[in-house]
Enzyme design. Structure first.
Site, PDB file in Angstrom:
ATOM      1  N   ASP A 333      58.000  59.689   0.812  1.00 52.71           N
ATOM      2  CA  ASP A 333      57.403  58.508   0.194  1.00 52.71           C
ATOM      3  C   ASP A 333      55.961  58.302   0.652  1.00 52.71           C
ATOM      4  O   ASP A 333      55.058  58.097  -0.154  1.00 52.71           O
ATOM      5  CB  ASP A 333      58.245  57.276   0.550  1.00 52.71           C
ATOM      6  CG  ASP A 333      58.426  56.338  -0.640  1.00 52.71           C
ATOM      7  OD1 ASP A 333      58.095  56.761  -1.760  1.00 52.71           O
ATOM      8  OD2 ASP A 333      58.888  55.213  -0.446  1.00 52.71           O
ATOM      9  N   ASP A 393      64.450  52.967  -3.475  1.00 57.11           N
ATOM     10  CA  ASP A 393      64.308  51.940  -2.437  1.00 57.11           C
ATOM     11  C   ASP A 393      65.568  51.096  -2.313  1.00 57.11           C
ATOM     12  O   ASP A 393      65.699  50.315  -1.363  1.00 57.11           O
ATOM     13  CB  ASP A 393      63.105  51.046  -2.753  1.00 57.11           C
ATOM     14  CG  ASP A 393      61.805  51.837  -2.804  1.00 57.11           C
ATOM     15  OD1 ASP A 393      61.678  52.791  -2.025  1.00 57.11           O
ATOM     16  OD2 ASP A 393      60.936  51.519  -3.638  1.00 57.11           O
TER      17      ASP A 393
END
Length: 478
Positions: A333, A393
Site C-alpha cells: 500500500d 482496507d
C-alpha cells in the site's frame, strides 16, 4: 505558478431558473475569486468552442461584448487567447479542454495588460451545460473554502467497522459449528461437505501479495481493457457473496422450507428465488453502475456482502500468517501510494490513478465503498464527488479480526481478542481520517490500520500469556 480549483455557477433562463455547478481550474496568481455567490456578477455565456481564438479574425466583431466566452484549448497560450478576448470586449474567458484539466501557467509578466478572468473547464461540461440549461446561460465564478471535515467519513467509518465486526463474528460462528462437527462423528462428514473455507499458509500469503502487485501494474498500463474484465468478475462475485450472506440469514428462518427435486438433488424453493434476486441485483448494478444518484447505494450493499463473504471464507491458520499478510500488504500500500509518484512520468501515484481511473477514464473499478461527499466544495466537483474506502482496507484487517474471533472460540476466552481487535480497527480508522483531514490528500489506510490491529492483538496475547499459542495457532488448526 499556482493552480487552484473553483466553481462555475451556471443558471438557465427558465422560470424558476435551473442552476448547476461545474469544476474550473484557475491560477490564483492571476485571479482572486470570491468565496461565496453573494453579490456575484453574472455574464451571458457565448459558446465559441468551434474556434481556438488565436486570432481576432476568427470571431465576428461585437459578438463577445460584455460576455463570458468559452473557446477551445490549443494552438496558442492561455494569455494570448485572453488578450484577444479582452480586446474584443469579453468580460470572462473560459477555455474548454477535452483532456484532463491541468494547471494554468504562462509568463504573466509579458501580459501585464491582461486583467480578464481566465479559467479552464472540461469540454464535456460545456456540452452538459447546453443540454441541461439550454442555449441561454448566465455564469459566474467563485471558490468556496475547503471544509475541514466531511461528514460522509462518519458513514464510511460505520460501514467499515460494522463489516469487520460482523465478518469476524460470522467466522467465529462457522468455527464453533466446525468444532461441534469434529466432536460429533455423525455430523463430521456432513459439515466437511458444507465447508467452503480456504486456509492461507505463509507461502500462499506471499503468492497472493505478488499477484496483487502484478494486477495493479497491469491495470495501470492496460486499464481501458482490463477494467471491463474486473467489472465482470466482481459482478459474479457480488452475486455469489450476496447469496451466501442472505442464505445464512434465511437458513435461520424455520418457515418456507418447501423443496423440489432436480437431478436427484433436493433444493429449497426459497433459495432458488434468492439466487434469482442476487443475480438480478448484480446485473442492475452492472447496467447502472455509473448512475451517481443512487447506484452507490447498491454498490455499497454488494461491497459489504463481498467483504463479509471474503472474511468468513478465507481463514488465517495462525497469527504468524496474519503478520506476514498484513505486513506485506502494508508495504504494498505504502509503495504504490507514496513511492510510485517518483517513478511515473506524470508524478501520480499508481494506486490513486487506478482507483480514480487513469488518464481520465470514465469507468471506475468496483473495489471501493462509496459515499457522496456531504460538504459542498470545488474539490467535490473537480476531484471525486465521493468519499472512498477500498475493499482491501476492510478485508485485510478483517481477516485478523476473524482469526481473533476463531481463537476466542477455540480457547473459550470470552471474546477478548475479538473485541480488542475490533476496537483497534475503529481507532485505526479514526486515525486515518484525522491524518486525511490534516494532509488534505488520499491516505493508504493500511498504514494506520495494520499497526493498530497487530499491536493490540499482540499485547492482549502477551498479557494473557498466550503468545506462543496465538502465534502458532491451535492444535485443531494444525
Amino acid at each position: 505558478v499556482a493552480a487552484d480549483e473553483g466553481i462555475l455557477h451556471a443558471s438557465g433562463s427558465g422560470v424558476p431558473p435551473v442552476t448547476k455547478d461545474y469544476c474550473i481550474i484557475y491560477n490564483s496568481n492571476w485571479l482572486s475569486l470570491p468565496k461565496t455567490l453573494d453579490n456575484a456578477t453574472f455574464r451571458t455565456l457565448e459558446n465559441l468552442t468551434s474556434t481556438v481564438l488565436c486570432s481576432s479574425a476568427e470571431v465576428p466583431s461585437g459578438l463577445m461584448k460584455d460576455k463570458a466566452v468559452v473557446v477551445m484549448r490549443g494552438n496558442c497560450t492561455f494569455l494570448e487567447k485572453a488578450r484577444i478576448a479582452q480586446s474584443l470586449g469579453a468580460k470572462m474567458l473560459l477555455i474548454a479542454s477535452k483532456s484532463r484539466l491541468s494547471a494554468i501557467s504562462d509568463n504573466k509578466t509579458d501580459f501585464e495588460d491582461v486583467t480578464l478572468p481566465i479559467a479552464l473547464i472540461r469540454y464535456n461540461d460545456i456540452v452538459d451545460m447546453q443540454l441541461v440549461l439550454g442555449n441561454e446561460v448566465n455564469v459566474t465564478l467563485y471558490s468556496p473554502p475547503l471544509p475541514e471535515f466531511d461528514y460522509s467519513m462518519v458513514v464510511i467509518f460505520l460501514i467499515a467497522v460494522f463489516t469487520v465486526a460482523l465478518g469476524g463474528y460470522w467466522s467465529g460462528v462457522a468455527e464453533l459449528e466446525t468444532l461441534k462437527a469434529v466432536a460429533s462423528p455423525g455430523e463430521r462428514e456432513t459439515r466437511w461437505k458444507k465447508e467452503e473455507n480456504v486456509t492461507f499458509t505463509p507461502v500462499t500469503v506471499i503468492l497472493f501479495v505478488v499477484i496483487c502487485c502484478v494486477m495493479l501494474v497491469l491495470l495501470y498500463f492496460f486499464y481501458k481493457w482490463l477494467v471491463y474484465v474486473i467489472i465482470s468478475v466482481f459482478c459474479l462475485a457480488f452475486a455469489m457473496s450476496l447469496y451466501n450472506c442472505l442464505a445464512a440469514l434465511i437458513g435461520e428462518i424455520p418457515f418456507g422450507q418447501c423443496r423440489i427435486t432436480c437431478f436427484n438433488k433436493t433444493i429449497e424453493v426459497r433459495l432458488i428465488f434468492l439466487a434469482i434476486f442476487c443475480i438480478a441485483a448484480a446485473v442492475v448494478w452492472a447496467v447502472f453502475r455509473n448512475e451517481d444518484r443512487w447506484a452507490w447505494i447498491l454498490q455499497d450493499i454488494l461491497g459489504v456482502a463481498f467483504c463479509l463473504n471474503f472474511i468468513k471464507t478465507l481463514k488465517m491458520p495462525n497469527f504468524k500468517s496474519c503478520v506476514i499478510l498484513l505486513g506485506l500488504l502494508l508495504l504494498y500500500d505504502v509503495f504504490f501510494v507514496f513511492i510510485t509518484p517518483f517513478i511515473t512520468k506524470n508524478g501520480a501515484s499508481i494506486m490513486v490513478e487506478v482507483a480514480a481511473g487513469p488518464f481520465g477514464n470514465s469507468e471506475k473499478l468496483p473495489v471501493v465503498i462509496r459515499v457522496p461527499r456531504l460538504e459542498h466544495s470545488a474539490s467535490t466537483l473537480c476531484d471525486l464527488p465521493f468519499s472512498l474506502l477500498g475493499f482491501g482496507d476492510i478485508i485485510v484487517p478483517g481477516l485478523l479480526v476473524a482469526y481473533c474471533r476463531r481463537f476466542d472460540v477455540q480457547t473459550r476466552s470470552s471474546s477478548i481478542y475479538y473485541i480488542s481487535c475490533t476496537i483497534a480497527y475503529a481507532v485505526g480508522m479514526v486515525l486515518t481520517f484525522v491524518v486525511l483531514a490534516l494532509m488534505k490528500m488520499g491516505q493508504p489506510a493500511l498504514l494506520y490500520l495494520v499497526p493498530c490491529t497487530l499491536i493490540t492483538s499482540s499485547l492482549v496475547a502477551w498479557r494473557r500469556k498466550e503468545m506462543k499459542k496465538f502465534w502458532k495457532g491451535s492444535s485443531y488448526q494444525v
